[in-house]
Enzyme design. Sequence first.
Site, PDB file in Angstrom:
ATOM      1  N   HIS A  22       0.854  -1.192   0.000  1.00  0.00           N
ATOM      2  CA  HIS A  22       0.000   0.000   0.000  1.00  0.00           C
ATOM      3  C   HIS A  22       0.889   1.241   0.000  1.00  0.00           C
ATOM      4  CE1 HIS A  22      -4.054   1.634   0.722  1.00  0.00           C
ATOM      5  NE2 HIS A  22      -3.466   2.545   1.465  1.00  0.00           N
ATOM      6  N   LYS A 166     -11.437   5.712  -3.211  1.00  0.00           N
ATOM      7  CA  LYS A 166     -10.569   6.789  -2.741  1.00  0.00           C
ATOM      8  C   LYS A 166      -9.197   6.524  -3.330  1.00  0.00           C
ATOM      9  CE  LYS A 166      -8.981   7.976   1.525  1.00  0.00           C
ATOM     10  NZ  LYS A 166      -8.938   8.209   2.985  1.00  0.00           N
ATOM     11  N   LYS A 168      -5.034   7.260  -2.991  1.00  0.00           N
ATOM     12  CA  LYS A 168      -3.961   7.812  -2.170  1.00  0.00           C
ATOM     13  C   LYS A 168      -3.077   8.617  -3.113  1.00  0.00           C
ATOM     14  CE  LYS A 168      -3.777   7.141   1.631  1.00  0.00           C
ATOM     15  NZ  LYS A 168      -4.569   7.760   2.735  1.00  0.00           N
ATOM     16  N   ASP A 197      -7.051  11.652  -1.484  1.00  0.00           N
ATOM     17  CA  ASP A 197      -6.398  11.882  -0.183  1.00  0.00           C
ATOM     18  C   ASP A 197      -4.881  12.022  -0.351  1.00  0.00           C
ATOM     19  OD1 ASP A 197      -5.558  12.030   2.397  1.00  0.00           O
ATOM     20  OD2 ASP A 197      -6.143   9.992   2.960  1.00  0.00           O
ATOM     21  N   GLU A 223      -9.573  15.180   0.482  1.00  0.00           N
ATOM     22  CA  GLU A 223      -9.296  14.883   1.891  1.00  0.00           C
ATOM     23  C   GLU A 223      -7.920  15.410   2.256  1.00  0.00           C
ATOM     24  OE1 GLU A 223      -9.898  10.797   2.958  1.00  0.00           O
ATOM     25  OE2 GLU A 223      -8.680  10.950   4.764  1.00  0.00           O
ATOM     26  N   ASP A 248      -8.736  15.608   7.815  1.00  0.00           N
ATOM     27  CA  ASP A 248      -8.342  14.343   8.442  1.00  0.00           C
ATOM     28  C   ASP A 248      -7.212  14.612   9.442  1.00  0.00           C
ATOM     29  OD1 ASP A 248      -7.863  11.772   9.198  1.00  0.00           O
ATOM     30  OD2 ASP A 248      -7.148  11.057   7.279  1.00  0.00           O
ATOM     31  N   LYS A 272     -11.752   9.208  13.006  1.00  0.00           N
ATOM     32  CA  LYS A 272     -10.938   8.005  13.225  1.00  0.00           C
ATOM     33  C   LYS A 272     -10.851   7.809  14.724  1.00  0.00           C
ATOM     34  CE  LYS A 272      -8.096   8.144   9.097  1.00  0.00           C
ATOM     35  NZ  LYS A 272      -6.846   8.643   8.499  1.00  0.00           N
ATOM     36  N   GLU A 326     -14.483   4.156   5.026  1.00  0.00           N
ATOM     37  CA  GLU A 326     -13.425   3.456   4.288  1.00  0.00           C
ATOM     38  C   GLU A 326     -12.951   2.264   5.139  1.00  0.00           C
ATOM     39  OE1 GLU A 326      -9.990   5.987   3.826  1.00  0.00           O
ATOM     40  OE2 GLU A 326     -10.023   6.609   5.913  1.00  0.00           O
TER      41      GLU A 326
HETATM   42 MG    MG Z   1      -6.665  10.535   5.225  1.00  0.00          MG
END
Ligand code: MG
Length: 380
Positions: A22, A166, A168, A197, A223, A248, A272, A326
């Site tokens: 990732h 989403k 990255k 994001d 984001e 975030d 979160k 997510e």
């Molecule tokens: Mg984030």
Amino acid sequence: MSTLKIKRITTELLDVPIKRPHQFSTVKVSDKSFVLVKIELSNGVTGIGEGTTPGIWWNGESVETMKLVIDRYAAPLLVEEKAAYVEKLLQKLNRHIRGNAFAKAAVEMALFDALGKTYHVPVHQLLGGHHQDKIPVRWALASGTPEGDIDEAKRHAAAGNYANFKTKSGHDAPENDARRNIRIAAGLRGHSSIGIDPNGSWDRMTVMKWMDAFFEAGIDFLEQPLPPQDFEGLARLSSMKKVPIMADESLASVQDALRLVQEKAADIFSLKIHKSGGMKNTVKIAGIAEAAGISCFGGTSLESSIGTAACVHAYASIPNLDYGSELFGPAWLADDLVKNPLVIKEGYIHVPHHPGLGVELDEAKVEKYKRKEEKGALAK
Ligand code: MG
């Protein structure tokens, strides 16, 4: 129940493989580390919790710091205390230990699990009851190429696994990132949509320059496009009234939430439970958002089914979770730590209704993934 006490708190470091590497803005990860927390109560019930983070780059904590903080500082403060006084215990932790929200969240999680099992209710009932039985899940695209991301998204959408996605960003230069995301959005037009994001790695001018193009491309949200401290920049982007701005990394505490509201610096809050120090604080933050007319998104620190269950209990109790979640952690890991992993079906994760977190620890998996030797610099 006022005689119910915390008897013992123990921790263990675990490293669980993931299905595919990732790419975050700064690091690429190929396994995921957890600190497993067990809280045993005086009635013999044991609750489980887990601490995990995208990496030490995200907020300064790691599983190793969490373990140390819990073992050496939090556990001695809590053992022999009355277990049902959750808010009071959290206050005690906050008075004696500054910061370390991820470690505190792991402790709170294990405590709520133990209390839920004791009272025979799911944790969402301890948080005030739930608002929904299932929560939509976005999948994170991180294949490395726009074509790969488009293919992956179309496959998931056609199979009915996930409806939205989403990406990255932040690993590449902002300009290249912007072009790549617009290409992905164009490739998915008519099939699905994406939120972006960049983990705070873009700058004001780049976002302002590309904002119309993002809007035209149908991007769902940006984001944390700017660094966490740049509230003024986020407010400027939000005032453009184009693509909604999600906070975030700028949002952890209830005070951050209040400041984002006062400075009009976010249209959406990414919640979160770890960054906010637990489920209770997360629900409080969602309450601030609700009062201000701000929508919420159920973020993840890429938890196993243990932490994901905690997220589901908290998020399910929030009425303004307008952007779904997510919570794909269990689907992203190559293995899990419980006997009854949470599953995502047709784009939704379902709220567990068994007592406590509703997941049962698999001790064989704990033994298998227990860290047996030091990692990183400590191994040298
Ligand atoms: Mg984030």
